[in-house]
Design an enzyme around this catalytic site. Sequence first.
Site, short mmCIF file in Angstrom:
data_model
loop_
_atom_site.label_atom_id
_atom_site.label_comp_id
_atom_site.label_asym_id
_atom_site.label_seq_id
_atom_site.Cartn_x
_atom_site.Cartn_y
_atom_site.Cartn_z
CG HIS A 179 57.26 30.93 41.27
ND1 HIS A 179 55.99 30.79 40.74
CD2 HIS A 179 57.87 31.90 40.52
CE1 HIS A 179 55.84 31.62 39.73
NE2 HIS A 179 56.96 32.31 39.57
CD GLU A 180 61.22 33.64 41.17
OE1 GLU A 180 61.76 33.62 40.05
OE2 GLU A 180 60.11 34.20 41.37
CG HIS A 183 60.66 31.01 36.49
ND1 HIS A 183 59.71 30.75 35.51
CD2 HIS A 183 60.03 31.81 37.41
CE1 HIS A 183 58.59 31.36 35.81
NE2 HIS A 183 58.74 32.01 36.95
CD GLU A 263 55.56 34.12 36.38
OE1 GLU A 263 55.46 33.94 37.61
OE2 GLU A 263 56.65 34.22 35.80
#
Length: 650
Positions: A179-180, A183, A263
């Site tokens: 997930h990070e 980004h 998100e």
Amino acid sequence: MDFFTAQEHARRKTWHLVVLLVLAVLALIVVTSLAISIALHLMNGGQSGAQTSLSTQGMWSALSVELIAGVAIAVLAVVVLGGLFKQRQLSGGGRAVAEALGGREINLNTHDADERRILNVVEEMAIASGTSVPSVYVVEEESINAFAAGHQPNNAVIGITRGTIRNLTREELQGVVAHEFSHILHGDMRLNIRLVSVLHGILLIGLLGGMLLRSMRFRRVGGNKRDNSAAVILGLGAALMVVGYAGTFFGNLIKSAVSRQREYLADASAVQFTRNPHGIGNALVKIGSHTQGSYLKAPQAAEFSHLFFGQGIKLGFTRMMATHPPLKNRIQRVMPDWDGRFEVRWPPQHNDHDAHGSVDSEGGSDDRSDAKLSRGTLTAVLTAASAQTAINAIGQPSQRHFAQARATIEALPERIRTAAHEPYTARALIYALLLSDEHSVREQQLEALQQIALPDVYRALMDIGPEVLRLNIELRLPLVELALPALKSLSVKQAQHFRLCMERLINADGHVSLFEWTLYQLLLNNLGEKNSGLSHLKLSDLQPECQRLLNVLAAAGQDNSDEISAALNAAESELPFALSAIDEVSDMQALSLAVERLRRLKPLHKPVLLQAMARCIEHSGHIRPAEAELFRVMADILDCPMPPLLSDEL
């Protein structure tokens, strides 16, 4: 959304942010002007002895063009200066954010099992996705949360709370880290840190207002009836509260509007990367069942709340200010079969980690068969399809890439892997990679290096150098990637000396080889010494630069002029202009100048160049190691993180 579209989308989001900022500043100017007009009206009423009232006519009479202009200048000055101040504070990239939140950088050779496990997951994710391995910071809080921060992938860090690495299984950590990394890959990280700087200027008005309001407690109010200062003080106090609230309101509204949709996209990307919805899904379930959830106690958590994996601060009376979607909505999107209950099996203490994180106490996604299968590809011949597959996987690595990354790390000897995690020995590894295969040239290089290198580093080179020289060629770039966090920890003076030593090694024989140039450029690009400037150029503006790069690439994989011409013809089919052979292909300085210009390509023009490069190296039916290295390093320089090239044997 593919990588290049996501990058362009992030650029457009920046302009949307500018529009929102302008609207917020205009609103603050209006509110501040009205507040000051009320104060002036009260003061004039007190001085004239007339009865003070808050009539509309009186307030409008206090307004003037000069007043509004003065307020506008003052507000703009505070916003701009406040934003520049915060931008300077965050100039260190992700490290500055992590340290502001109380984070501590994890020692790369840590003996803590939990810390070793998260480092392994981050290293695998970075090598699989083709990004620079980021430093990892731990925030000593028991909640479950994480963040990615930085201006560019080469200065990014991953931050993670102690509660996260203690309570999540390896596959759940993979989901959170994926997930990070989403980004990082899709430009959200850069947008988020810009948002911090921009909003600080707006929020600063509220902070200044609060300071002035608190200072009024110490002012004495006289008993003279003609002295209207008490009303003025109350009016100014109320006005400052309104201005402060307005600044905070607009700032949080902008932050939340930008953050929430990103998100959802990062959650979806994490599932796509890992091919395991239960990894990130169960991590979110554990947040819901944890006593402290994802809330952080750090004083600056509110300022950076939009960077976090989960909602980092408690909400007030409305979800309009939420930087993250509701937890249940996020879980149901990644795990549609979830029963809606926040009940999970908490893992026991992790006692059976191996030294390199290839086994997890609960199994999870660490499949030994995948790693074993990929290990054979380390020496396999790359086919024409390998380059195209890699381009399609930019920003979207697959499970095959993770298996390949794990196998690559395991293929490195343990002593070399450990050396990559320490600043002294990491420098020795890079020096060893630059040593020539020819004995006479290598002796020249060592003699030149001995005169300027640090004694401890030189001794480490002499000790580990022979083992590095025996490495398979396919392990060279992954070894550099593993060493990057240690090299980033060098001070400015140490980094300058490291660069000088590299240049002395490269120039010892009076000739710069393609591999030496490639390695040097990769290190400069990832150690923060290069600045690409604005990405505003079109491919048609860079015909000479494309021609030089593709000529060098064609010559790297071919032995005669006919084959070089065939490679250029293959590349030309992807470009809007013709290519021709050039002289002095070995002029690495000219190549460096060309690459500097190519770094400024617009995001949607980069895949065209990469496709041309792929055609160039694949036209013969197989890809040589020198071609593959230059191909991936050029993608890195263009800020297009390319996963490892895979063979068709998988």
